[in-house]
Design a protein around this motif. Structure first.
Motif, short mmCIF file in Angstrom:
data_model
loop_
_atom_site.label_atom_id
_atom_site.label_comp_id
_atom_site.label_asym_id
_atom_site.label_seq_id
_atom_site.Cartn_x
_atom_site.Cartn_y
_atom_site.Cartn_z
N VAL A 187 -53.17 11.16 -99.26
CA VAL A 187 -54.52 11.35 -99.71
C VAL A 187 -55.03 12.76 -100.30
O VAL A 187 -54.15 13.80 -99.93
N PRO A 188 -55.77 12.72 -101.23
CA PRO A 188 -56.17 14.11 -101.73
C PRO A 188 -56.54 14.99 -100.72
O PRO A 188 -57.14 14.65 -99.73
N SER A 189 -56.37 16.41 -101.01
CA SER A 189 -56.98 17.24 -100.33
C SER A 189 -57.41 18.37 -101.32
O SER A 189 -56.97 18.41 -102.45
N LEU A 190 -58.54 19.41 -100.94
CA LEU A 190 -59.08 20.30 -101.80
C LEU A 190 -59.56 19.76 -102.95
O LEU A 190 -59.12 19.65 -104.12
N LEU A 238 -64.26 23.28 -100.35
CA LEU A 238 -62.81 22.93 -100.36
C LEU A 238 -62.10 22.92 -99.02
O LEU A 238 -61.39 22.25 -98.62
N LYS A 239 -62.86 23.77 -98.10
CA LYS A 239 -62.25 23.75 -96.62
C LYS A 239 -62.49 22.35 -96.10
O LYS A 239 -61.83 22.00 -95.35
N LEU A 240 -63.78 22.04 -96.15
CA LEU A 240 -64.25 20.72 -95.69
C LEU A 240 -63.48 19.64 -96.24
O LEU A 240 -63.07 18.70 -95.38
N SER A 241 -63.22 19.96 -97.38
CA SER A 241 -62.27 18.77 -98.00
C SER A 241 -60.86 18.74 -97.72
O SER A 241 -60.28 17.52 -97.15
N ALA A 242 -60.30 19.72 -97.27
CA ALA A 242 -58.86 19.72 -96.39
C ALA A 242 -59.02 19.47 -95.16
O ALA A 242 -58.18 18.50 -94.56
N TRP A 243 -59.88 19.93 -94.48
CA TRP A 243 -59.91 19.58 -92.83
C TRP A 243 -59.87 18.13 -92.94
O TRP A 243 -59.84 17.52 -91.90
N GLY A 244 -61.00 17.61 -93.71
CA GLY A 244 -61.38 16.20 -93.37
C GLY A 244 -60.57 15.25 -94.56
O GLY A 244 -61.17 14.05 -94.72
N ALA A 245 -59.71 15.67 -94.98
CA ALA A 245 -58.98 14.82 -96.09
C ALA A 245 -58.80 13.52 -95.64
O ALA A 245 -59.32 12.39 -96.38
N ARG A 246 -58.44 13.01 -94.48
CA ARG A 246 -57.93 11.71 -94.11
C ARG A 246 -59.59 11.07 -93.85
O ARG A 246 -59.70 9.84 -93.98
N PHE A 346 -54.05 20.61 -107.62
CA PHE A 346 -54.02 19.39 -106.71
C PHE A 346 -53.13 19.56 -105.52
O PHE A 346 -52.00 19.70 -105.70
N VAL A 347 -53.50 19.37 -104.27
CA VAL A 347 -52.72 19.48 -103.07
C VAL A 347 -53.11 18.16 -102.54
O VAL A 347 -54.16 17.51 -102.52
N THR A 348 -52.04 17.68 -101.75
CA THR A 348 -51.95 16.25 -101.24
C THR A 348 -51.78 16.55 -99.68
O THR A 348 -50.88 17.35 -99.08
N ALA A 349 -52.63 15.78 -98.92
CA ALA A 349 -52.31 15.59 -97.47
C ALA A 349 -51.29 14.70 -97.30
O ALA A 349 -51.81 13.38 -97.73
N GLY A 350 -50.21 14.60 -96.63
CA GLY A 350 -49.20 13.38 -96.57
C GLY A 350 -47.89 13.94 -97.07
O GLY A 350 -47.68 15.16 -97.34
N ILE A 379 -47.41 18.95 -94.76
CA ILE A 379 -48.06 20.14 -94.43
C ILE A 379 -48.97 20.49 -95.73
O ILE A 379 -48.44 20.39 -96.78
N ASP A 380 -50.36 20.91 -95.37
CA ASP A 380 -50.99 21.57 -96.61
C ASP A 380 -52.02 22.65 -96.02
O ASP A 380 -52.27 22.23 -94.79
N ALA A 381 -52.53 23.23 -96.89
CA ALA A 381 -53.51 24.40 -96.44
C ALA A 381 -54.78 24.24 -97.04
O ALA A 381 -55.01 23.74 -98.30
N ILE A 382 -55.58 25.19 -96.67
CA ILE A 382 -56.97 25.21 -97.52
C ILE A 382 -56.59 26.36 -98.62
O ILE A 382 -55.56 26.86 -98.65
N THR A 383 -57.57 26.59 -99.49
CA THR A 383 -57.10 27.27 -100.75
C THR A 383 -57.19 28.78 -100.49
O THR A 383 -57.76 29.14 -99.39
N GLY A 384 -56.38 29.76 -100.87
CA GLY A 384 -56.30 30.97 -100.77
C GLY A 384 -55.01 31.67 -100.63
O GLY A 384 -54.52 32.60 -100.17
#
Length: 402
Positions: A187-190, A238-246, A346-350, A379-384
Motif C-alpha cells: 500500500v502507498p506510504s508518504l 507525511l509522518k502520519l501517512s507512513a505510520w498509518g499506511a495500512r 513514491f514509497v511503498t509499505a509492503g 521495510i519503509d521509513a518516514i521522509t528524511g
C-alpha cells in the motif's frame, strides 16, 4: 546462450549500485553484474530530495535510528549496529563525496546535487569492472542446482549468488511468490491529504508547527504542516501517512483529522491565554495580528471559523466566543477525501515478509544464495533520508556475506 557471472544484482537503483560496489571492493576477483529493466539507472536517486539527494539523516545512535521505520524497526536494530548513518558519511567521504547536515538533520552532498552521488556510483562501477546491463526486463528466475538462471527478454544469465534490489516491483514480487516467498500486500506510504475546506482554501504555502490526530485511531504526529492547493502536506502529514499506511488504506483514504495549531497546548491552556490577551489588548482588533507563532492569514481564518467578526475588538469577545476560538485553535477537524503522492518520491509499505529473511546476512531463509537489499522487503521509513539509509545498510550487509 547464457552469460555467466559470479553475482547478479537485479535492479539498477541506489540499493543495487551500493551493493555491487561494496561486493566488488571486498572481492575484486568476482564477476559482478547489475541488470536494470529501464534504459536509465539510478532514476530515483536523481529526483530524490528535490534533485539534491537526501543521502541519510544525522541520527547516529542505532536504537534511535530504528524509530523512524514504521515497518522494520525491530529487524533493523542489528543491521544498524553494523552500518548506520555515521558509516554512510565515512563511506561517501572515502569515495570523494562530502556530505553536510541541514537544520532538520537531513544530509545532502555538499554540492546540493544528486548528480554527485550518481557520478560517484558510475565511476566506482566503471573502475571496479562491474557490468551494468540496461533494458534487461526479467521474465523468469529459476533455481538450477547450485545456480540461478535469470531469463530476460534479451538473453539468459547464470550466476551463483542472486541479489534482489528491485524496490517496489509487483512483477518481481510475483516471481518471488513463485519461489515460495510471502509478499506483504503493498500500500502507498508518504502521501499528502486531499482536503477541500473553505478555512484553508486561500492559504496555500502557509505552514505551522502543529500536532495532528486521526479520529478513532491512535495515530498522532507533530511537526510542520504545509497547506497546499489540494489540502495538507509537510512532515507532520507525511509522518502520519507512513505510520498509518495500512490503517488509512483500510479507510480508503476517507477519514477525519484533528489539527492543533498550537501543537502541544490544550484547549484549557489556550482559553487562558486568550483571556489574558482580552485584558491586555482590549481595544485592539482580534483578527489583525496573530498572537501565536503562525502567519496572520491563518490566524484570520481561525478567528472567522470561530464565528468572530473581522472587525471585532478583544473587549467585545464573550466567554463563549473565547471557548470557540480556543477550540478552533486546538481541535479543528478536517475531512480528508483521498490522497496525493508526495512528489516523485513514491514509497511503498509492503514487500517480502521480514520473517523470511536472515537479517544478519540479508539472505533468504528459504533459498541459499538469494539475498535482498533495499525496499523490495517490507521495510519503509518516514521522509528524511531514512529510506536511503536502509538501502545502504542492507547493501553493505549483503556485501559482507558474499
Amino acid at each position: 546462450m547464457n552469460q555467466d557471472f559470479d553475482i547478479i544484482i537485479i535492479g539498477g537503483g541506489a540499493a543495487g549500485f551500493f551493493t555491487a560496489i561494496n561486493i566488488a571492493e571486498k572481492n575484486p576477483l568476482l564477476k559482478v553484474a547489475i541488470l536494470e529493466r529501464g534504459q536509465e539507472v539510478l532514476t530515483k536517486v536523481r529526483i530524490s530530495g528535490g534533485g539534491r539527494c537526501n543521502v541519510t539523516h544525522a541520527c547516529f545512535e542505532p536504537n534511535e535510528l530504528v524509530k523512524f521505520y514504521p515497518r522494520g524497526e525491530k529487524e533493523l536494530r542489528g543491521p544498524f549496529h553494523q552500518f548506520a548513518s555515521g558509516d554512510t558519511i565515512a563511506w561517501f567521504e572515502s569515495h570523494g563525496v562530502a556530505l553536510k547536515i541541514e537544520e532538520d538533520g537531513r544530509m545532502f552532498p555538499l554540492s546540493d546535487s544528486s548528480q554527485t552521488i550518481i557520478d560517484c556510483f558510475q565511476d566506482a562501477v566503471h573502475q571496479l569492472g562491474i557490468k551494468v546491463l540496461t533494458g534487461q526486463s526479467v521474465s523468469q528466475i529459476i533455481k538450477s542446482g547450485n545456480h540461478w538462471k535469470i531469463e530476460t527478454k534479451q538473453q539468459n544469465f547464470l550466476c551463483e549468488k542472486l541479489i534482489m534490489a528491485t524496490g517496489s516491483n509487483p512483477k518481481i514480487w510475483e516471481m518471488l511468490q513463485g519461489l515460495g516467498h510471502s509478499i506483504v500486500h503493498p500500500v502507498p506510504s508518504l502521501f499528502t491529504f486531499n482536503i477541500k475546506d473553505p478555512r484553508i482554501k486561500d492559504l496555500p504555502g502557509i505552514s505551522a508547527m502543529v500536532s495532528v490526530k486521526v479520529k478513532d485511531t491512535k495515530l498522532t504526529s507533530t511537526g510542520p504542516l504545509l497547506i497546499t492547493h489540494w489540502g495538507m502536506s509537510g512532515p507532520a502529514i507525511l509522518k502520519l501517512s507512513a505510520w498509518g499506511a495500512r490503517i488509512l488504506a483500510e479507510k480508503k483514504y476517507q477519514f477525519t483529522i484533528f489539527v492543533n495549531w498550537l501543537n502541544d497546548i490544550d484547549s484549557a491552556e489556550a482559553e487562558n491565554t486568550l483571556r489574558n490577551l482580552k485584558q491586555e489588548h482590549a481595544k485592539k482588533t482580534v483578527s489583525k495580528k496573530s498572537p501565536f507563532a503562525f502567519p496572520n492569514r491563518l490566524w484570520e481564518s481561525i478567528v472567522l471559523a470561530a464565528g468572530i467578526q473581522l472587525e471585532a475588538k478583544w473587549a467585545d469577545l464573550s466567554k463563549m466566543q473565547l471557548q470557540d476560538l480556543a477550540s478552533s485553535l486546538t481541535q479543528s477537524s478536517f475531512e480528508v477525501k483521498g490522497k496525493s503522492t508526495f512528489k516523485e518520491e513514491f514509497v511503498t509499505a509492503g514487500g517480502v515478509d521480514l520473517r523470511e529473511i536472515n537479517f544478519k546476512t540479508m539472505e533468504s531463509k528459504l533459498h541459499n544464495n538469494l539475498f535482498f537489499a533495499g525496499e523490495i522487503v517490507n521495510i519503509d521509513a518516514i521522509t528524511g533520508g531514512f529510506n536511503f539509509q536502509n538501502a545502504w545498510t542492507s547493501g553493505y550487509i549483503v556485501a559482507c556475506n558474499m
